[in-house]
Design a protein around this motif. Structure first.
Motif, PDB file in Angstrom:
ATOM      1  N   ASP A 119       0.842  -1.196   0.000  1.00 54.21           N
ATOM      2  CA  ASP A 119       0.000   0.000   0.000  1.00 54.21           C
ATOM      3  C   ASP A 119       0.879   1.249   0.000  1.00 54.21           C
ATOM      4  OD1 ASP A 119      -2.295  -1.543   0.066  1.00 54.21           O
ATOM      5  OD2 ASP A 119      -2.448  -1.478   2.261  1.00 54.21           O
ATOM      6  N   VAL A 120       0.620   2.142  -0.934  1.00 52.69           N
ATOM      7  CA  VAL A 120       1.446   3.339  -1.069  1.00 52.69           C
ATOM      8  C   VAL A 120       1.000   4.398  -0.065  1.00 52.69           C
ATOM      9  CG1 VAL A 120       2.173   5.204  -2.611  1.00 52.69           C
ATOM     10  CG2 VAL A 120       1.904   2.866  -3.496  1.00 52.69           C
ATOM     11  N   VAL A 121       1.940   4.814   0.772  1.00 52.15           N
ATOM     12  CA  VAL A 121       1.692   5.883   1.739  1.00 52.15           C
ATOM     13  C   VAL A 121       2.117   7.228   1.166  1.00 52.15           C
ATOM     14  CG1 VAL A 121       2.361   6.784   4.014  1.00 52.15           C
ATOM     15  CG2 VAL A 121       1.884   4.336   3.717  1.00 52.15           C
ATOM     16  N   LEU A 122       3.248   7.236   0.474  1.00 53.59           N
ATOM     17  CA  LEU A 122       3.763   8.467  -0.132  1.00 53.59           C
ATOM     18  C   LEU A 122       4.606   8.102  -1.345  1.00 53.59           C
ATOM     19  CD1 LEU A 122       4.103  11.598   0.132  1.00 53.59           C
ATOM     20  CD2 LEU A 122       6.240  11.118   1.357  1.00 53.59           C
ATOM     21  N   ASP A 123       4.289   8.677  -2.482  1.00 48.40           N
ATOM     22  CA  ASP A 123       5.060   8.458  -3.707  1.00 48.40           C
ATOM     23  C   ASP A 123       6.308   9.320  -3.648  1.00 48.40           C
ATOM     24  OD1 ASP A 123       5.969   7.868  -6.221  1.00 48.40           O
ATOM     25  OD2 ASP A 123       4.483   9.094  -7.284  1.00 48.40           O
ATOM     26  N   ARG A 124       7.460   8.680  -3.451  1.00 46.87           N
ATOM     27  CA  ARG A 124       8.726   9.403  -3.345  1.00 46.87           C
ATOM     28  C   ARG A 124       9.798   8.603  -4.086  1.00 46.87           C
ATOM     29  NH1 ARG A 124       9.039  14.424  -2.342  1.00 46.87           N
ATOM     30  NH2 ARG A 124       7.960  14.320  -0.327  1.00 46.87           N
ATOM     31  N   PRO A 125       9.890   8.794  -5.427  1.00 50.18           N
ATOM     32  CA  PRO A 125      10.839   7.990  -6.224  1.00 50.18           C
ATOM     33  C   PRO A 125      12.296   8.135  -5.797  1.00 50.18           C
ATOM     34  CG  PRO A 125       9.273   9.158  -7.637  1.00 50.18           C
ATOM     35  CD  PRO A 125       9.085   9.701  -6.254  1.00 50.18           C
ATOM     36  N   SER A 126      12.633   9.242  -5.146  1.00 50.57           N
ATOM     37  CA  SER A 126      14.029   9.466  -4.761  1.00 50.57           C
ATOM     38  C   SER A 126      14.460   8.617  -3.570  1.00 50.57           C
ATOM     39  CB  SER A 126      14.244  10.949  -4.450  1.00 50.57           C
ATOM     40  OG  SER A 126      13.237  11.440  -3.584  1.00 50.57           O
ATOM     41  N   VAL A 127      13.522   7.987  -2.878  1.00 49.36           N
ATOM     42  CA  VAL A 127      13.901   7.065  -1.804  1.00 49.36           C
ATOM     43  C   VAL A 127      14.565   5.837  -2.427  1.00 49.36           C
ATOM     44  CG1 VAL A 127      13.009   5.463  -0.063  1.00 49.36           C
ATOM     45  CG2 VAL A 127      12.139   7.799  -0.160  1.00 49.36           C
ATOM     46  N   GLY A 128      15.802   5.595  -2.065  1.00 48.14           N
ATOM     47  CA  GLY A 128      16.548   4.471  -2.624  1.00 48.14           C
ATOM     48  C   GLY A 128      17.294   4.795  -3.897  1.00 48.14           C
ATOM     49  N   ALA A 129      17.138   6.006  -4.421  1.00 45.81           N
ATOM     50  CA  ALA A 129      17.925   6.444  -5.581  1.00 45.81           C
ATOM     51  C   ALA A 129      19.236   7.066  -5.084  1.00 45.81           C
ATOM     52  CB  ALA A 129      17.118   7.441  -6.408  1.00 45.81           C
ATOM     53  N   ASN A 130      20.095   7.465  -6.033  1.00 50.93           N
ATOM     54  CA  ASN A 130      21.322   8.207  -5.700  1.00 50.93           C
ATOM     55  C   ASN A 130      22.342   7.385  -4.916  1.00 50.93           C
ATOM     56  OD1 ASN A 130      22.761  10.770  -5.861  1.00 50.93           O
ATOM     57  ND2 ASN A 130      22.385  11.008  -3.668  1.00 50.93           N
ATOM     58  N   LEU A 131      22.271   6.037  -4.990  1.00 53.83           N
ATOM     59  CA  LEU A 131      23.250   5.209  -4.293  1.00 53.83           C
ATOM     60  C   LEU A 131      24.643   5.431  -4.870  1.00 53.83           C
ATOM     61  CD1 LEU A 131      24.114   2.926  -2.353  1.00 53.83           C
ATOM     62  CD2 LEU A 131      23.454   1.289  -4.135  1.00 53.83           C
ATOM     63  N   GLN A 132      25.582   5.726  -3.988  1.00 53.87           N
ATOM     64  CA  GLN A 132      26.988   5.891  -4.361  1.00 53.87           C
ATOM     65  C   GLN A 132      27.846   4.990  -3.486  1.00 53.87           C
ATOM     66  OE1 GLN A 132      27.637  10.347  -4.187  1.00 53.87           O
ATOM     67  NE2 GLN A 132      25.424  10.201  -3.924  1.00 53.87           N
ATOM     68  N   ASP A 133      28.903   4.467  -4.075  1.00 52.56           N
ATOM     69  CA  ASP A 133      29.830   3.634  -3.307  1.00 52.56           C
ATOM     70  C   ASP A 133      31.191   3.711  -3.984  1.00 52.56           C
ATOM     71  OD1 ASP A 133      30.820   1.883  -1.413  1.00 52.56           O
ATOM     72  OD2 ASP A 133      30.010   0.082  -2.363  1.00 52.56           O
ATOM     73  N   HIS A 134      32.215   3.458  -3.205  1.00 45.61           N
ATOM     74  CA  HIS A 134      33.571   3.409  -3.737  1.00 45.61           C
ATOM     75  C   HIS A 134      33.913   1.971  -4.128  1.00 45.61           C
ATOM     76  CE1 HIS A 134      34.340   7.068  -0.961  1.00 45.61           C
ATOM     77  NE2 HIS A 134      34.062   7.482  -2.187  1.00 45.61           N
ATOM     78  N   LEU A 135      34.345   1.791  -5.362  1.00 44.05           N
ATOM     79  CA  LEU A 135      34.782   0.488  -5.854  1.00 44.05           C
ATOM     80  C   LEU A 135      36.253   0.302  -5.527  1.00 44.05           C
ATOM     81  CD1 LEU A 135      34.069  -2.064  -7.542  1.00 44.05           C
ATOM     82  CD2 LEU A 135      34.899  -0.796  -9.544  1.00 44.05           C
ATOM     83  N   ASP A 136      36.575  -0.776  -4.832  1.00 46.51           N
ATOM     84  CA  ASP A 136      37.931  -1.020  -4.352  1.00 46.51           C
ATOM     85  C   ASP A 136      38.659  -1.976  -5.290  1.00 46.51           C
ATOM     86  OD1 ASP A 136      39.577  -0.122  -2.328  1.00 46.51           O
ATOM     87  OD2 ASP A 136      39.196  -1.816  -1.005  1.00 46.51           O
ATOM     88  N   LEU A 137      39.816  -1.557  -5.776  1.00 44.40           N
ATOM     89  CA  LEU A 137      40.666  -2.391  -6.631  1.00 44.40           C
ATOM     90  C   LEU A 137      41.919  -2.750  -5.851  1.00 44.40           C
ATOM     91  CD1 LEU A 137      40.467  -0.182  -9.841  1.00 44.40           C
ATOM     92  CD2 LEU A 137      38.730  -1.690  -8.888  1.00 44.40           C
ATOM     93  N   TYR A 138      42.574  -3.841  -6.230  1.00 47.72           N
ATOM     94  CA  TYR A 138      43.725  -4.220  -5.431  1.00 47.72           C
ATOM     95  C   TYR A 138      44.848  -4.814  -6.264  1.00 47.72           C
ATOM     96  CZ  TYR A 138      40.711  -8.404  -5.401  1.00 47.72           C
ATOM     97  OH  TYR A 138      39.881  -9.444  -5.752  1.00 47.72           O
TER      98      TYR A 138
END
Length: 530
Positions: A275-294
């Protein structure tokens, strides 16, 4: 329905532990802290070298990414903490803050109060630094911050090797300047891990107004008439909060729980039967992470802690730690590193190094049978953006984690430059007495295309996810600069997910700072009540 709490905090990790401790400094405030994971009783949570066990299953949910479409569909193990203290209980204890420019850019994006001069007092407030007490560092705070107590000679050779390439040594990369190679400061006190739980919760466990529940898995946040009023656990138990619900479940857990609560992209939630309480597409968007090389080299003798993998020597190492608080058990194994440039024109260092005093330390990283040394690099300001979405409406299902690594061509180019630089450092004359040969990537990897395919097979997350509940002043921002949820009253998000852009370093110290700053804002917003 259980009543009587002013604040319910969901997530006893780096930020949540801080907020719980700070709010309960007022004896009139009743705070309930809910942690889905367990207690931190196992000794590996407290021994610095216990980090080596953490990415291999202890204290982790065992989640993975979706296949990474820009990396030949590689699936990454994605360690997320399942214990009180969160990431601070299972990480490599490296204390860094990013670059001052990171925070000033947050302010320029409209996040007033988040410039470097604004956040620095909260870093200092948190610290009990064993070395520095100056403009950049403080003493007397809850969080132990220490210099390494067990460096090896190969670390000094690494500094000399970097100097051959014009990279200076920096005594304090969390001080005036970030540039250079260094011994990292560590979140340790008396050669023991200083997690947020140990620093903030354990000393205050007898407070009558601080209620901590572990193994408390929240199914959803209860929203009534546009206001967060409490939570529902997976067993159906309902708990109410009269002042606020504070979500501190991290950059994966926070958007996951919001979506389970019907707060997120409406079409996707509807398709899952939520059940949708609030339509907020930006929740869970914009994920950033550092990729580690070795880059991994075999060593020419017993120059790293790999030699203690033998059973009789591991017993010796344990005894050394018990009686002297020195040796391999007192080491985070990644306490040496630094910051430098892939792009010479970058506004501040855009690469970070971690010198691993062994091989096979982390899950999925190769080990050298006769011992080795690892030098990691990660590109610090990725342009690629990913998502955290739900696999189903079942709260026991792991989420769909998509960091979208290397989607942007610049991320790929700069990552390769960083890997090449680690090879150059390890090939310098000062390290020759310690190194027998480079094994990975090795001499057969030459072209950029070779490097790309190598990275697709040999890389990992740096464990620095951020940005999935982005702070801002625009309509699509998930929270405002006071971390209040846009569109739902009495709901606040306090963890690394609020970062507009991931900082240029490890993120754990920043999460603790966010907890400190949020605690003050909560007190201000609720006046005399807190």
């Amino acid at each position: 329905m259980e009543n009587g709490y002013d604040f319910i905090i969901i997530g006893g990790g780096s930020a949540g532990s801080v907020v719980a401790a700070r709010l309960t400094e007022d004896p009139n405030i009743q705070v309930l802290l809910l942690e889905a994971g367990g207690r931190d009783r196992h000794p590996f949570y407290h021994l610095p070298a216990g980090f080596a066990k953490m990415t291999k299953g202890i204290g982790s949910w065992g989640w993975h990414t979706v296949p990474q479409k820009h990396m030949n569909d590689r699936v990454f193990r994605y360690t997320q903490a399942k214990v009180i203290g969160g990431g601070s209980a299972i990480n490599a204890q490296i204390y860094t803050r990013g670059n001052a420019r990171d925070y000033d850019e947050w302010r320029q994006l409209g996040c007033e109060g988040w410039g470097y001069d604004d956040v620095l007092p909260y870093y200092r407030k948190a610290e009990d630094n064993d070395t520095y007490d100056n403009r950049y560092h403080g003493k007397g705070g809850p969080l132990g911050v220490s210099k390494p107590c067990a460096p090896l000679p190969i670390c000094e050779a690494y500094f000399e090797a970097a100097a051959k390439l014009g990279i200076p040594k920096n005594e304090d990369v969390t001080g005036e300047t970030q540039d250079g190679v260094a011994y990292y400061q560590l979140t340790q006190k008396n050669a023991r891990r200083s997690s947020a739980a140990m620093a903030y919760l354990a000393p205050n466990k007898d407070r009558s107004n601080l209620h901590v529940r572990t193994g408390a898995n929240v199914h959803r946040i209860i929203v009534e008439s546009g206001k967060a009023t409490g939570v529902e656990l997976v067993d159906g138990t309902r708990l109410t909060a009269s002042a606020e619900v504070i979500l501190s479940s991290g950059s994966i857990g926070s958007p996951r729980l919001l979506q389970l609560s019907g707060i997120g992209p409406a079409a996707e939630l509807h398709d899952l039967g939520i059940d949708v309480v609030l339509d907020r597409p930006s929740v869970g968007a914009n994920l950033q992470d550092h990729l580690d090389l070795y880059c991994i080299c075999e060593v020419s003798g017993p120059h790293t802690y790999d030699r203690f993998a033998k059973p009789h020597l591991s017993v010796l190492a344990g005894l050394q730690y018990i009686f002297t608080r020195r040796g391999p058990v007192s080491s985070s194994l990644f306490e040496t590193g630094g910051f430098w440039y892939a792009d010479p024109e970058a506004r501040s260092p855009d690469l970070q190094f971690h010198l691993g005093l062994g091989t096979g330390i982390e899950s999925g990283v190769a080990a050298m049978p006769d011992g080795g040394v690892t030098l990691n690099s990660c590109y610090l300001r990725p342009r690629s953006r990913g998502t955290v979405r739900l696999r189903s409406s079942d709260p026991s299902d792991e989420p769909l984690i998509d960091p979208n690594y290397l989607q942007d061509p610049q991320d790929r180019e700069m990552s390769i430059r960083g890997l090449r630089l680690t090879q150059e450092i390890l090939a310098q004359e000062p390290l020759k007495p310690f190194i027998k040969a480079e094994r990975l990537p090795g001499p057969d990897i030459k072209s950029d295309e070779d490097y790309f395919h190598f990275i697709c097979e040999h890389s990992k997350t740096s464990h620095h996810p951020a940005g999935t509940c982005r702070m801002g002043i625009d309509d699509q921002a998930v929270v405002d600069p006071r971390l209040r949820f846009n569109g739902i009253d009495q709901l606040r998000v306090v963890d690394a997910s609020i970062m507009p852009n991931v900082i240029s370093s490890n993120t754990n110290a920043a999460a603790i700072m966010i907890g400190e700053k949020a605690s003050d804002m909560i007190r201000q917003d609720h006046g005399s009540k807190t």
